[in-house]
Design a protein around this motif. Structure first.
Motif, PDB file in Angstrom:
ATOM      1  N   LEU A 184       0.774  -1.169  -0.006  1.00  0.00           N
ATOM      2  CA  LEU A 184       0.020   0.093   0.101  1.00  0.00           C
ATOM      3  C   LEU A 184       0.808   1.296   0.155  1.00  0.00           C
ATOM      4  O   LEU A 184       0.224   2.254  -0.320  1.00  0.00           O
ATOM      5  N   VAL A 185       1.978   1.159   0.421  1.00  0.00           N
ATOM      6  CA  VAL A 185       2.948   2.520   0.667  1.00  0.00           C
ATOM      7  C   VAL A 185       4.282   2.267   0.140  1.00  0.00           C
ATOM      8  O   VAL A 185       5.045   1.247   0.231  1.00  0.00           O
ATOM      9  N   ALA A 186       4.871   3.257  -0.417  1.00  0.00           N
ATOM     10  CA  ALA A 186       6.377   3.474  -0.918  1.00  0.00           C
ATOM     11  C   ALA A 186       6.621   4.637  -0.431  1.00  0.00           C
ATOM     12  O   ALA A 186       6.036   5.510  -0.320  1.00  0.00           O
ATOM     13  N   LYS A 187       8.022   4.732  -0.182  1.00  0.00           N
ATOM     14  CA  LYS A 187       8.733   6.072   0.140  1.00  0.00           C
ATOM     15  C   LYS A 187       9.947   6.162  -0.700  1.00  0.00           C
ATOM     16  O   LYS A 187      10.895   5.051  -0.750  1.00  0.00           O
ATOM     17  N   ALA A 188      10.318   7.254  -0.924  1.00  0.00           N
ATOM     18  CA  ALA A 188      11.595   7.540  -1.617  1.00  0.00           C
ATOM     19  C   ALA A 188      12.215   8.976  -0.577  1.00  0.00           C
ATOM     20  O   ALA A 188      11.364   9.505  -0.176  1.00  0.00           O
ATOM     21  N   TRP A 189      13.482   8.929  -0.663  1.00  0.00           N
ATOM     22  CA  TRP A 189      14.058  10.059   0.106  1.00  0.00           C
ATOM     23  C   TRP A 189      15.563  10.406  -0.357  1.00  0.00           C
ATOM     24  O   TRP A 189      16.204   9.740  -1.090  1.00  0.00           O
ATOM     25  N   GLU A 267      -2.900  -7.051  -9.055  1.00  0.00           N
ATOM     26  CA  GLU A 267      -3.628  -5.554  -9.216  1.00  0.00           C
ATOM     27  C   GLU A 267      -3.057  -4.954 -10.570  1.00  0.00           C
ATOM     28  O   GLU A 267      -1.888  -4.932 -10.747  1.00  0.00           O
ATOM     29  N   PRO A 268      -3.646  -4.047 -10.946  1.00  0.00           N
ATOM     30  CA  PRO A 268      -3.081  -3.213 -12.156  1.00  0.00           C
ATOM     31  C   PRO A 268      -1.988  -2.323 -11.621  1.00  0.00           C
ATOM     32  O   PRO A 268      -2.112  -1.810 -10.506  1.00  0.00           O
ATOM     33  N   ALA A 269      -1.009  -1.765 -12.417  1.00  0.00           N
ATOM     34  CA  ALA A 269      -0.132  -0.797 -12.039  1.00  0.00           C
ATOM     35  C   ALA A 269      -0.942   0.411 -11.941  1.00  0.00           C
ATOM     36  O   ALA A 269      -1.777   0.831 -12.619  1.00  0.00           O
ATOM     37  N   THR A 270      -0.195   1.445 -11.144  1.00  0.00           N
ATOM     38  CA  THR A 270      -0.707   2.920 -10.945  1.00  0.00           C
ATOM     39  C   THR A 270       0.024   3.835 -12.316  1.00  0.00           C
ATOM     40  O   THR A 270       0.956   3.145 -12.702  1.00  0.00           O
ATOM     41  N   TYR A 271      -0.510   4.815 -12.562  1.00  0.00           N
ATOM     42  CA  TYR A 271       0.067   5.426 -13.548  1.00  0.00           C
ATOM     43  C   TYR A 271       0.664   6.988 -13.002  1.00  0.00           C
ATOM     44  O   TYR A 271       1.528   7.113 -12.772  1.00  0.00           O
ATOM     45  N   LEU A 272      -0.546   7.785 -12.554  1.00  0.00           N
ATOM     46  CA  LEU A 272      -0.332   9.045 -12.081  1.00  0.00           C
ATOM     47  C   LEU A 272      -1.204   9.247 -10.861  1.00  0.00           C
ATOM     48  O   LEU A 272      -2.385   8.617 -10.764  1.00  0.00           O
ATOM     49  N   PRO A 273      -0.667  10.022  -9.993  1.00  0.00           N
ATOM     50  CA  PRO A 273      -1.523  10.216  -8.331  1.00  0.00           C
ATOM     51  C   PRO A 273      -2.580  10.943  -8.902  1.00  0.00           C
ATOM     52  O   PRO A 273      -2.667  11.829  -9.788  1.00  0.00           O
ATOM     53  N   THR A 274      -3.530  11.318  -8.065  1.00  0.00           N
ATOM     54  CA  THR A 274      -4.743  12.121  -8.180  1.00  0.00           C
ATOM     55  C   THR A 274      -4.753  13.270  -7.302  1.00  0.00           C
ATOM     56  O   THR A 274      -5.349  14.373  -7.467  1.00  0.00           O
ATOM     57  N   LYS A 275      -4.078  12.934  -6.052  1.00  0.00           N
ATOM     58  CA  LYS A 275      -3.858  14.262  -5.073  1.00  0.00           C
ATOM     59  C   LYS A 275      -2.420  14.197  -4.823  1.00  0.00           C
ATOM     60  O   LYS A 275      -1.786  13.081  -4.409  1.00  0.00           O
ATOM     61  N   ILE A 276      -1.959  15.215  -4.669  1.00  0.00           N
ATOM     62  CA  ILE A 276      -0.647  15.619  -4.454  1.00  0.00           C
ATOM     63  C   ILE A 276      -0.280  16.732  -3.346  1.00  0.00           C
ATOM     64  O   ILE A 276      -0.955  17.766  -3.438  1.00  0.00           O
ATOM     65  N   THR A 277       0.233  16.535  -2.207  1.00  0.00           N
ATOM     66  CA  THR A 277       0.499  17.451  -1.256  1.00  0.00           C
ATOM     67  C   THR A 277       1.894  17.693  -0.871  1.00  0.00           C
ATOM     68  O   THR A 277       2.542  16.584  -0.318  1.00  0.00           O
ATOM     69  N   GLY A 305     -11.239  -0.339  -8.861  1.00  0.00           N
ATOM     70  CA  GLY A 305     -12.586  -0.783  -8.274  1.00  0.00           C
ATOM     71  C   GLY A 305     -12.848  -0.141  -6.916  1.00  0.00           C
ATOM     72  O   GLY A 305     -12.870   0.813  -6.558  1.00  0.00           O
ATOM     73  N   ASN A 306     -13.085  -1.317  -6.122  1.00  0.00           N
ATOM     74  CA  ASN A 306     -13.494  -0.873  -4.741  1.00  0.00           C
ATOM     75  C   ASN A 306     -12.200  -0.987  -3.740  1.00  0.00           C
ATOM     76  O   ASN A 306     -12.296  -0.955  -2.747  1.00  0.00           O
ATOM     77  N   GLY A 307     -11.073  -1.125  -4.771  1.00  0.00           N
ATOM     78  CA  GLY A 307      -9.596  -1.404  -3.796  1.00  0.00           C
ATOM     79  C   GLY A 307      -9.188  -0.090  -3.018  1.00  0.00           C
ATOM     80  O   GLY A 307      -9.423   0.823  -3.582  1.00  0.00           O
ATOM     81  N   PRO A 308      -8.308  -0.538  -2.187  1.00  0.00           N
ATOM     82  CA  PRO A 308      -7.632   0.858  -1.607  1.00  0.00           C
ATOM     83  C   PRO A 308      -6.750   1.594  -2.295  1.00  0.00           C
ATOM     84  O   PRO A 308      -6.267   0.812  -3.486  1.00  0.00           O
TER      85      PRO A 308
END
Length: 446
Positions: A184-189, A267-277, A305-308
């Motif tokens: 669910l989570v990845a981090k880069a630094w 699950e399908p791969a992500t492409y671009l995020p929808t929310k950026i903060t 779909g209904n996934g997280p």
């Protein structure tokens, strides 16, 4: 037409150059069978490193070099003569290389604000392009590059060399086994220490520098040594800050690993995020830099779909004298699953299961040589390169630009992944491109 007349013609407008090459770019040239003839836009800094590596390739002939700083050209010519066996032509104006029908590939190692125009014109002229990261100075420039790549059927490789580094490839193969479980989570630094650049006064450009062309599409302003070689990336007009400098590498392999883990769990791969903060600021260095030295960016991806949903974060502290994770890594990425996690660095990776049990690891080098080799092989085969600008390079570059936009407007922004526009946000959308491209350096239409 004399050389002086031709030089005057070349400086008339980018649009004129685009029109001149448009006809021969409509049909993709057949793949060269053996040797590839190269031209370079820029020969100093990172471009100089690329020149050395391309010169060592046995199937490359370097025929032409262009740089606005004539002081750099003699050493570059000597490098080509010694390593490549050729005596290249040299220019101050890169459009001579664009117009040269003998040249198959273009290598663009310029500052960020000079990535898009040569790459687009190169595609229009039927050339394949290796361009440094990010793929443009802003979202629209990168989007325009991908459009040119598709329309003119070109190979365009972005310089995110981890995509071709063997230890990263080995780590990706490990992730494909599904060993991380549900991710669910990845981090880069980025936490490597940098220094201040001070407040030097404006002055005169060095002898031999075509400063007006160096500015290119950016606004006209007095020469300053810190807004030029080596330090340009810290200014809005030319660079994208450390998020677009080093951050794009970390975000790229974090996104690569996260997508691999998602596909491993069906699950399908992500492409671009929808929310950026993005939050942070220029809080540590008291100098002329404009981009932040302290930054935290959260990228939220919608669920399938209904996934997280999924979260990718980026953390930047370019003033700390120590590494992250107990002295292990100053820059890298982590992907977290419910069965284990994996840590990436430029020279090694480690996978853990349970409570800090090391279960797999690997080592290697994150050099561009293999990435260059992949590009050259794909120029011949016409297959997609490892950092294909459309499917790999541009999405990772958009992360950096969108993070910068959020920071500059001071709030969360919402992105439409299809249009790459910010939803109901005129202020953010104004930062998708320049307010004005200084003539004659207009962004070519595709």
């Amino acid at each position: 037409m004399s050389f002086s007349q031709r030089r005057g013609f070349l400086k008339t407008s980018t649009v004129a150059t685009a029109a001149a090459v448009l006809g021969r770019g409509r049909i993709a040239k057949s793949a060269p069978s053996e040797r590839l003839r190269a031209g370079f836009v820029g020969v100093g800094g990172r471009a100089g490193s690329l020149l050395n590596m391309f010169a060592e390739q046995k199937d490359v002939d370097i025929l032409a070099l262009a740089d606005i700083d004539s002081r750099r050209l003699p050493q570059a010519v000597e490098t080509v003569k010694t390593k490549n066996g050729n005596d290249p032509k040299t220019y101050g104006d890169f459009r001579h290389i664009i117009d040269d029908t003998n040249i198959d590939i273009l290598v663009v190692g310029t500052p960020d604000h000079w990535h898009a125009i040569p790459t687009i014109l190169g595609c229009m002229a039927g050339k394949d392009v290796y361009v440094e990261k990010p793929d443009g100075h802003n979202i629209l420039e990168g989007r325009r590059i991908t459009q040119a790549m598709r329309k003119y059927q070109r190979i365009v490789q972005l310089g995110t060399q981890s995509r071709s580094s063997q230890h990263f490839v080995d780590a990706i193969e490990y992730i494909k086994t599904g060993a991380l479980g549900k991710v669910l989570v990845a981090k880069a630094w980025e936490s490597s220490r940098q220094g201040p650049i001070g407040f030097p006064p404006d002055g005169r450009p060095p002898e031999g520098v075509d400063y007006d062309t160096w500015l290119g599409p950016a606004p006209k302003r007095a020469f300053n040594p810190r807004r030029f070689h080596a330090h340009w990336r810290w200014f809005f007009d030319y660079g994208t800050g450390d998020l677009g400098n080093d951050g794009v590498h970390r975000l790229d392999y974090a996104r690569w690993a996260m997508n691999t883990a998602l596909e491993a769990q069906g699950e399908p791969a992500t492409y671009l995020p929808t929310k950026i903060t993005a939050t942070g600021g220029k809080w540590y260095f008291d100098d002329a830099q404009e981009w932040p030295d302290t930054l935290q960016v959260n990228y939220e991806y919608p669920g399938h779909g209904n996934g997280p949903g999924k979260i990718l974060t980026y953390e930047m502290r370019v003033w700390t004298p120590y590494n992250t994770r107990g002295g292990d890594l100053s820059e890298g990425a982590i992907v977290y699953g419910d069965r284990g996690y994996i840590v990436f660095g430029n020279r090694h990776w480690k996978a853990y299961a349970g409570k800090e049990k090391l279960v797999a690891e690997g080592k290697g080098q994150n050099k561009a040589t293999l990435h260059i080799r992949n590009f050259l092989d794909c120029v011949k085969s016409r297959e997609k390169p490892n950092a294909d600008v459309e499917t790999v390079g541009h999405p990772s570059s958009v992360l950096t630009h969108a993070g910068n936009v959020s920071w500059r407007v001071g709030r969360q922004v919402q992105l439409d992944p299809e249009t790459e526009k910010f939803i109901d946000d005129d202020e953010a959308n104004a930062l998708r491109t320049r307010s004005e491209y200084r003539k004659p350096w207009l962004l070519p239409d595709v």
